[in-house]
Design a protein around this motif. Structure first.
Motif, PDB file in Angstrom:
ATOM      1  N   ALA A   1     -31.877 -12.769 -42.141  1.00 16.28           N
ATOM      2  CA  ALA A   1     -32.183 -14.127 -42.677  1.00 16.28           C
ATOM      3  C   ALA A   1     -31.362 -15.203 -42.574  1.00 16.28           C
ATOM      4  CB  ALA A   1     -32.985 -14.041 -44.163  1.00 16.28           C
ATOM      5  N   GLU A   2     -30.019 -14.707 -42.899  1.00 14.78           N
ATOM      6  CA  GLU A   2     -28.898 -15.270 -42.713  1.00 14.78           C
ATOM      7  C   GLU A   2     -28.472 -15.977 -41.428  1.00 14.78           C
ATOM      8  OE1 GLU A   2     -26.472 -13.692 -46.648  1.00 14.78           O
ATOM      9  OE2 GLU A   2     -26.042 -12.974 -44.445  1.00 14.78           O
ATOM     10  N   ARG A   3     -28.702 -14.996 -40.670  1.00  7.06           N
ATOM     11  CA  ARG A   3     -28.613 -15.128 -39.054  1.00  7.06           C
ATOM     12  C   ARG A   3     -29.683 -15.889 -38.138  1.00  7.06           C
ATOM     13  NH1 ARG A   3     -24.488 -12.100 -36.533  1.00  7.06           N
ATOM     14  NH2 ARG A   3     -25.001 -13.524 -34.894  1.00  7.06           N
ATOM     15  N   LEU A   4     -30.884 -15.626 -38.527  1.00  5.64           N
ATOM     16  CA  LEU A   4     -32.058 -15.927 -37.785  1.00  5.64           C
ATOM     17  C   LEU A   4     -32.804 -17.150 -38.582  1.00  5.64           C
ATOM     18  CD1 LEU A   4     -33.335 -12.787 -36.430  1.00  5.64           C
ATOM     19  CD2 LEU A   4     -31.665 -14.205 -35.254  1.00  5.64           C
ATOM     20  N   GLY A   5     -32.527 -17.435 -39.784  1.00  4.14           N
ATOM     21  CA  GLY A   5     -33.423 -18.060 -40.732  1.00  4.14           C
ATOM     22  C   GLY A   5     -34.710 -17.197 -41.215  1.00  4.14           C
ATOM     23  N   SER A   6     -35.058 -17.409 -42.676  1.00  3.74           N
ATOM     24  CA  SER A   6     -36.301 -16.786 -43.001  1.00  3.74           C
ATOM     25  C   SER A   6     -37.320 -17.110 -42.373  1.00  3.74           C
ATOM     26  CB  SER A   6     -36.377 -17.217 -44.432  1.00  3.74           C
ATOM     27  OG  SER A   6     -35.549 -16.778 -45.525  1.00  3.74           O
ATOM     28  N   GLN A   7     -37.779 -18.235 -41.688  1.00  4.33           N
ATOM     29  CA  GLN A   7     -38.814 -18.327 -40.894  1.00  4.33           C
ATOM     30  C   GLN A   7     -38.909 -17.599 -39.747  1.00  4.33           C
ATOM     31  OE1 GLN A   7     -36.122 -20.021 -40.460  1.00  4.33           O
ATOM     32  NE2 GLN A   7     -35.787 -20.114 -38.478  1.00  4.33           N
ATOM     33  N   ALA A   8     -37.607 -16.680 -39.330  1.00  2.00           N
ATOM     34  CA  ALA A   8     -37.956 -15.962 -38.200  1.00  2.00           C
ATOM     35  C   ALA A   8     -38.139 -14.303 -38.622  1.00  2.00           C
ATOM     36  CB  ALA A   8     -36.902 -16.086 -37.359  1.00  2.00           C
ATOM     37  N   VAL A   9     -38.262 -14.130 -40.114  1.00  2.00           N
ATOM     38  CA  VAL A   9     -38.030 -12.753 -40.446  1.00  2.00           C
ATOM     39  C   VAL A   9     -39.337 -12.459 -41.133  1.00  2.00           C
ATOM     40  CG1 VAL A   9     -36.599 -11.241 -42.012  1.00  2.00           C
ATOM     41  CG2 VAL A   9     -35.580 -12.820 -40.892  1.00  2.00           C
ATOM     42  N   MET A  10     -40.186 -11.428 -40.490  1.00  2.00           N
ATOM     43  CA  MET A  10     -41.372 -10.889 -40.937  1.00  2.00           C
ATOM     44  C   MET A  10     -41.023  -9.779 -41.597  1.00  2.00           C
ATOM     45  SD  MET A  10     -44.963 -10.412 -39.015  1.00  2.00           S
ATOM     46  CE  MET A  10     -45.302 -12.002 -38.903  1.00  2.00           C
ATOM     47  N   VAL A  11     -41.601  -9.016 -42.813  1.00  2.00           N
ATOM     48  CA  VAL A  11     -41.425  -7.824 -43.004  1.00  2.00           C
ATOM     49  C   VAL A  11     -43.026  -7.298 -43.381  1.00  2.00           C
ATOM     50  CG1 VAL A  11     -40.662  -6.073 -44.956  1.00  2.00           C
ATOM     51  CG2 VAL A  11     -39.384  -8.019 -44.452  1.00  2.00           C
ATOM     52  N   ALA A  12     -43.132  -6.348 -42.525  1.00  2.00           N
ATOM     53  CA  ALA A  12     -44.540  -5.363 -42.509  1.00  2.00           C
ATOM     54  C   ALA A  12     -44.591  -4.471 -43.540  1.00  2.00           C
ATOM     55  CB  ALA A  12     -44.717  -4.712 -41.188  1.00  2.00           C
TER      56      ALA A  12
END
Length: 500
Positions: A367-378
């Motif tokens: 999230a820090e490197r890519l932004g939360s919008q790019a992080v999905m958790v399955a």
């Protein structure tokens, strides 16, 4: 989903409000109906309710002073991406067809529903989805012709009869309360629910004076029309915006997402995460869904973690070069560097599952490197008594984690979206696990994607109503049992916002 519907009543091209339907009591609130509609749309409403009062009096909808203005209102609302329902003097098949062709979402009839069953049956055949019946009650008896005549028909027996004919949308008004600001007749709506079929939609109207009235009446109905309370500022601009937000999680369109489960470079599908069958090349599926107007794709390398190998970056790059819709990739992500490499290969988002459980810190770092919008958790969950347990490694390893608590934790650590899959329902076509979807959606403030079990068009609708911001499926789409465009049209007709 509950509907908050501002009203625009038109008389001689002006916005007016009547008291108990008395035309001699009309009070002008605006000379510019288009600006009123624009204001309501800016405040976030999905629907506008328009009544042609001159049409209700004259029975000649097409030749009233309001006719050209109504066409402009239809165009304005459509341009804003909203929906419009129109009533007042619609008493012929010709007018109904005309409004339908202009794109009116709901067409409200009153008099012909009570006095012209032959025409009513024709309208049901023409467009049951758009046909809405207005039942205007005065001491339990129904009024017609712009509330100027008593029909003698009983509200509740008429309601049951019309349901039997196949009508499933009603606007019910207590004319004693209309324009009075004295609060709705809650007893009517409580009583009508005794006779209401499961698929029937009730919209309440008349007497709304404040936010409390709105909330209470929505406990007995699927929607509420608000008129005078908005124009007299009993419900302020800020109040309206708050109401709309509270009954709608987001203004964003609901998303339809095909899932490409990939093993050994091929798309596969099974049941309950096992008995996998080959379905074809990933790039071919991706191009097909791109043309079919899917909103996004999810690409899961389901054996990468089990086989302890990296993602197939070349396959990801090949797929991303052939489509122009958002693309999420998961499977085998163990480090932040893995995630970054996938984004560079063309993915919009990364999906983390097993690694998130085994090393929760990866969520925060991504999230820090890519932004939360790019992080999905399955979250792959299996029912365990009254709760759900999280499984990892393609559903082969129980973790002991409670799925709801885990959902809260991954969001706290930076996840911007959750893909919630029911292992019990996966591939069964028995419908999504609505309790799971509802529980996770209520526990977090990020979008939740429902996954596992879709078998019918209704299943997608039910999952969205349970709180899902997006719905994901695989075999239904891969086998052409349900088309993306077909599904979107179905959801749109059921009053959900989708991209067509």
């Amino acid at each position: 989903m509950k509907e908050i519907i501002p009203a625009i009543d038109l008389k001689d091209k002006k916005v007016v409000r009547l008291y108990q339907g008395d035309f001699n009591s009309s009070q002008i609130y605006s000379q510019d109906p288009l600006s009123i509609a624009r204001r309501f749309m800016k405040q976030g409403t999905d629907w506008i309710h328009v009544v042609n009062l001159d049409g209700a009096l004259t029975s000649n909808f097409l030749k009233t002073p309001n006719f050209k203005l109504i066409l402009d209102l239809i165009e304005l609302v459509k341009r804003w991406g909203g929906k419009i329902q129109i009533g007042g003097g619609i008493r012929t098949e010709e007018i109904f067809n005309f409004l339908s062709e202009k794109g009116v979402n709901r067409i409200i009839v009153g008099t012909i529903a009570l006095k012209d069953e032959e025409t009513l049956k024709k309208l049901i055949k023409i467009s049951k989805e758009k046909l809405t019946v207005g039942l205007d009650s005065y001491n339990g008896k129904l009024k017609i012709k712009g509330w100027t005549e008593n029909s003698g028909d009983d509200l509740f027996s008429t309601f049951q009869k019309l349901q039997e004919l196949g009508i499933n949308k009603f606007i019910i008004t207590d004319t004693n309360r209309d324009g009075s600001l004295e609060g709705p007749n809650f007893q009517i709506y409580q009583e009508i629910n005794r006779y209401k079929n499961k698929e029937t939609k009730i919209i309440a109207s008349g007497g709304i004076s404040n936010i409390s009235d709105v909330k209470k009446v929505l406990s007995f109905s699927e929607g509420v029309i608000i008129g005078k309370a908005l124009y007299t500022n009993r419900i302020s601009k800020e109040d309206l915006e708050t109401l709309i937000r509270s009954y709608r999680v987001t203004k964003l369109a609901k998303r339809i997402i095909p899932c490409l489960d990939v093993k050994d470079g091929r798309v596969v599908k099974g049941v309950n995460f096992s008995n996998l069958k080959d379905k074809g090349e990933p790039s071919e599926f991706a191009q097909y869904y791109n043309l079919e107007k899917a909103d996004e794709l999810v690409f899961l390398d389901i054996s990468a973690t089990l086989e302890e190998r990296n993602m197939m970056y070349e396959v990801v790059k090949n797929v991303s070069e052939k489509i122009n819709i958002p693309f999420t990739v998961g499977g085998g992500i163990k480090t932040v560097q893995d995630a970054i490499k996938l984004i560079k290969a063309g993915a919009e988002k990364v999906c983390i599952n097993s690694a998130a459980v085994e090393n929760p810190e990866i969520i925060k770092r991504c999230a820090e490197r890519l932004g939360s919008q790019a992080v999905m958790v399955a979250i792959d969950a299996k029912k365990n008594g009254s709760s759900w347990e999280v499984y990892i490694r393609s559903g082969t390893k129980a973790t002991g984690l409670d799925a709801i608590k885990w959902a809260k934790e991954v969001v706290r650590r930076g996840a911007g979206e959750i893909l919630a899959t029911s292992i019990d329902r996966d591939g069964t076509k028995k419908g999504y696990d609505l309790a799971l979807v509802r529980s996770i959606s209520k526990s977090v403030k990020v979008p939740v994607i429902a996954s596992g079990g879709a078998g019918r068009l209704e299943d997608f609708y039910d999952a969205i109503n349970a709180g899902a911001e997006a719905v994901l499926a695989a075999s239904l789409f891969h086998n052409n049992q349900i088309g993306i465009i077909e599904l979107k049209k179905y959801l749109y007709k059921r009053d959900l916002r989708v991209r067509l």
